[in-house]
Design a protein around this motif. Sequence first.
Motif, PDB file in Angstrom:
ATOM      1  N   ILE A  32       0.411  -0.966  -0.199  1.00 10.86           N
ATOM      2  CA  ILE A  32      -0.031  -0.146  -0.288  1.00 10.86           C
ATOM      3  C   ILE A  32       1.177   1.427  -0.283  1.00 10.86           C
ATOM      4  N   ARG A  35       2.606   1.844  -2.991  1.00 14.48           N
ATOM      5  CA  ARG A  35       1.079   2.517  -4.069  1.00 14.48           C
ATOM      6  C   ARG A  35       1.173   3.729  -3.898  1.00 14.48           C
ATOM      7  N   ASP A  36       0.770   4.308  -2.770  1.00 13.80           N
ATOM      8  CA  ASP A  36       0.715   6.119  -2.305  1.00 13.80           C
ATOM      9  C   ASP A  36       1.709   6.575  -3.130  1.00 13.80           C
ATOM     10  N   ALA A  39       2.225   7.373  -6.220  1.00 12.04           N
ATOM     11  CA  ALA A  39       0.339   7.977  -6.836  1.00 12.04           C
ATOM     12  C   ALA A  39       0.661   9.571  -6.707  1.00 12.04           C
ATOM     13  N   ARG A  42      -0.662  11.324  -3.296  1.00 12.22           N
ATOM     14  CA  ARG A  42      -2.196  10.427  -2.464  1.00 12.22           C
ATOM     15  C   ARG A  42      -0.862   9.625  -1.029  1.00 12.22           C
ATOM     16  N   LEU A  43       0.239   9.792  -0.850  1.00  7.19           N
ATOM     17  CA  LEU A  43       0.675  10.214   0.761  1.00  7.19           C
ATOM     18  C   LEU A  43       0.169  11.231   1.722  1.00  7.19           C
ATOM     19  N   ARG A  46      -2.083  10.767   4.297  1.00  4.30           N
ATOM     20  CA  ARG A  46      -1.776   9.924   5.920  1.00  4.30           C
ATOM     21  C   ARG A  46      -2.438  11.623   6.873  1.00  4.30           C
ATOM     22  N   GLU A  91       7.160  14.671   1.606  1.00  7.19           N
ATOM     23  CA  GLU A  91       7.127  13.224   1.764  1.00  7.19           C
ATOM     24  C   GLU A  91       7.959  12.447   3.430  1.00  7.19           C
TER      25      GLU A  91
END
Length: 423
Positions: A32, A35-36, A39, A42-43, A46, A91
């Motif tokens: 997962i 994937r994030d 993307a 998408r991260l 969180r 990030e």
Amino acid sequence: MRNFLRQFDGHDGARFLALFWLLVIGTYLGLILVRDVEAGDRLYLRDYYCFHRAGELAREGGTGYEDPDRTFANPPFTVPLMEALSLAGTEGSYWVMLVLGTLTTIVGMLALSRIPGLDRKHALTFVMAGLACPSLVFALHLGQLTGIYLLFACVVIYGWCAEKDVLAGIAAGLLWSKPPLAIALVAIGTISRPRAFTVAWASTLASLLALSIPLGRESWEGFRGGLAVLVDRHELNPDSWRKQLTLYAFLRTALWKLAGSPTDTPAHGREIARGIVLALSAILGSWGLALRWQARTDWRAGSTHVERMVRLGSIAMLASISLNLYLFYYDSALVVIPSVFLFSHEHAWRSRARWWTAVVLGMAIWVAQLLPMLWNDGPNPIGPLAFVWLVLELIELGAIPASAPSAPAHQAERAIGAGEASA
């Protein structure tokens, strides 16, 4: 093979089980995460992004509480830490949180394994148990600060057991970075420990508050506004209740569903649930005070000192989980502390039936920690389960003799942590 089976013990079983679980959940959540990251933004969905965003806003001249969509709800004295975190980038902040949460969990469990009377084999077992706790895994996955809170709680309990009250007090003071998690430990420690503990946590908290003075009154107003936003967002949202593993959330969900799940009145049963939890908190608090008064001796005295402090640590953690009004699933990782004590201090239980009941409750809680990820309905049973376990711990606390224990009790004390001294 026969020699291997002879040497295989409970420590090995616990470690293999934890390792197997970590491989399974680590692989799933790792996919997962990949994937994030691929993307792009998408991260940023969180939880860690709330902390990063607060630091970013503070570095830009704000208070850190200006973004209602990514609400930051820790006290203002934590804002400088968020500013430092935000320097790692959008990030990079996530990876810092992931590494920091993992390391603080390991250090916290190692501190817990240093409780007097435990042999060295508990160190690796405690670490594996801490990292395998489902709620802790989810906290790391989201980029939450749970590992840091767990470290502070572990140091407090270790300090109680090792007669290091200043160290325990400092850790308790630092735990005010998330006040709901500090209340039970501070209250129990203030009542049961010498003045050094109270002076230490109060001085630490005063120092933290002093750090927030340069931030101005606006920071505290922002903090209060952030709390109000969170209450409004979660108090009347039934989907949020299943993610809050408290007795209050369980009662809210149950009462609302018994009324037919009326979408136009999500506040149905709120006052009743709140009244029940507050009444039960008062009853258990009075029970604990009565036990302290009945002892009439220094709880640090005698060979039962470590047993009593371990029991009080478990009580504080279970109270924090079950009796808080708001506590989300990731912070229920605190249950790992009373769970490992069931393993390390099994022989300190006066009643075998109560110990087995607590073991079953603990196992049920660990499994139920998976429900927020798997089940969109409710209520989650962790709050009631932790409450019953809390009652058992209070009964055991009352069963500890105030005077010097008899011979069987001495033997039980010596049995705590008994085993091979090899790692």
